[in-house]
Design an enzyme around this catalytic site. Structure first.
Site, mmCIF file in Angstrom:
data_model
loop_
_atom_site.group_PDB
_atom_site.id
_atom_site.type_symbol
_atom_site.label_atom_id
_atom_site.label_comp_id
_atom_site.label_asym_id
_atom_site.label_seq_id
_atom_site.Cartn_x
_atom_site.Cartn_y
_atom_site.Cartn_z
ATOM 1 N N SER A 46 0.858 -1.192 0.000
ATOM 2 C CA SER A 46 0.000 0.000 0.000
ATOM 3 C C SER A 46 0.893 1.240 0.000
ATOM 4 O O SER A 46 2.096 1.149 0.297
ATOM 5 C CB SER A 46 -0.846 -0.025 1.275
ATOM 6 O OG SER A 46 -1.482 1.219 1.508
ATOM 7 N N TYR A 57 -3.827 -0.612 10.031
ATOM 8 C CA TYR A 57 -3.607 -0.848 8.596
ATOM 9 C C TYR A 57 -2.194 -0.432 8.206
ATOM 10 O O TYR A 57 -1.485 -1.156 7.503
ATOM 11 C CB TYR A 57 -4.650 -0.062 7.800
ATOM 12 C CG TYR A 57 -4.666 -0.328 6.321
ATOM 13 C CD1 TYR A 57 -5.363 -1.421 5.800
ATOM 14 C CD2 TYR A 57 -3.995 0.505 5.431
ATOM 15 C CE1 TYR A 57 -5.390 -1.658 4.433
ATOM 16 C CE2 TYR A 57 -4.016 0.269 4.065
ATOM 17 C CZ TYR A 57 -4.721 -0.811 3.571
ATOM 18 O OH TYR A 57 -4.747 -1.049 2.213
#
Ligand SMILES: NC(=O)c1ccc[n+]([C@@H]2O[C@H](COP(=O)([O-])OP(=O)(O)OC[C@H]3O[C@@H](n4cnc5c(N)ncnc54)[C@H](OP(=O)(O)O)[C@@H]3O)[C@@H](O)[C@H]2O)c1
Length: 251
Positions: free
Chosen positions: A143, A156
């Site tokens: 990510s 996350y």
């Protein structure tokens, strides 16, 4: 077939894509089938008719592996049901948004379980069999938050930073055994994962305003990188985290 084109062919390979029902996983599964692969479609629940039909239309065979990854301890046993896998795409992931000061620990833990522990245990189970055969490809989905801090998503971000580290750690140990481990770091892609960001006009404007390409990504934008990292074209690429982000990190 021209040598360069043949390098990207996945004919005769079997690819397992986790979280293949929707979004990025679905696009990658169909893209790998278009490049010649057969697919093992993983889902949290057995709701994979849509993606299975698309894979078959693209010319691939498809089977299913259903498992809720929120209990990663079940993975080693469940992975014994898998046949040979040449390409593993660790795509399944969740996000929980709440400011760090009050972020529920249960949310933090759940994100780590699905986005990190499950990735490690499945890579270990499938990777050991790849090493025994002397070949294989593992693709992590990292990510922008493997590089940046983000806002309201501490679990996350921690998990995705760890996924980049795990990519390098496994790559170092397994490159000599013929198994290439790499990651794709998607930019801001229009999927269920980013629904809340896109629904918030201020965040949406802020994000799209700093993407040099001038648009959010779509899941299909990830297919080229996935085919490259799944194919012989990347046989000397190890431990790389490939941003596919419309230039976000270059800004
Ligand atoms: N969209 C972005 O901008 C973006 C950016 C960077 C990275 N990513 C990463 O890309 C990956 C795919 O996300 P997406 O954007 O395509 O969102 P998505 O459409 O929400 O896809 C997530 C997938 O993971 C599966 N999944 C979630 N929890 C699971 C569990 N406990 N067990 C098994 N499967 C589970 C989901 O299945 P169900 O729907 O059936 O639960 C779904 O198929 C994730 O790792 C995400 O972190 C996305």
């Amino acid at each position: 077939m021209a040598r360069a084109a043949g390098m990207f062919s996945l004919a005769g390979r079997t690819a397992l894509v986790t979280g293949a029902r929707t979004g990025i996983g679905r696009a990658i599964a169909v893209g790998l089938a278009e490049a010649g692969a057969d697919l093992v479609l993983h889902g949290r629940v057995d709701d994979l008719d849509g993606v299975e039909a698309e894979v078959r239309k693209a010319g691939g065979q498809a089977s299913r592996w259903v498992l809720d990854l929120s209990d990663p301890a079940r993975i080693p046993e469940a992975a014994r049901r898998l046949g040979p896998v040449d390409v593993l795409v660790n795509n399944a992931g969740i996000i929980r948004r709440a400011p760090a000061a009050g972020h529920p620990y249960a949310d933090f833990r759940q994100v780590l379980d699905v986005n990190l522990d499950a990735v490690f245990l499945l890579s270990q189970a499938v990777g050991a069999r790849m090493l025994a055969r002397g070949s294989g490809k593992i693709i992590m989905i990292a990510s922008m938050l493997s590089f940046q801090g983000g806002v309201n998503v501490p679990g996350y971000t921690a998990a995705k930073h760890a996924v980049a580290g795990l990519t390098r750690a496994l790559a170092c140990e397994w490159a000599g055994g013929g198994v290439q481990v790499n990651a794709i770091a998607p930019g801001y892609i229009a999927t269920a994962n980013t629904e809340r960001l896109r629904a918030d006009p201020a965040r949406e404007t802020e994000i799209s305003g700093r993407i040099p390409a001038g648009r959010w990504g779509v899941p299909e934008d990830l297919v080229g990188a996935a085919v490259f990292l799944a194919s012989g074209a990347s046989d000397y690429v190890n431990g790389h985290v490939l941003a596919v982000d419309g230039g976000w990190l270059a800004r």
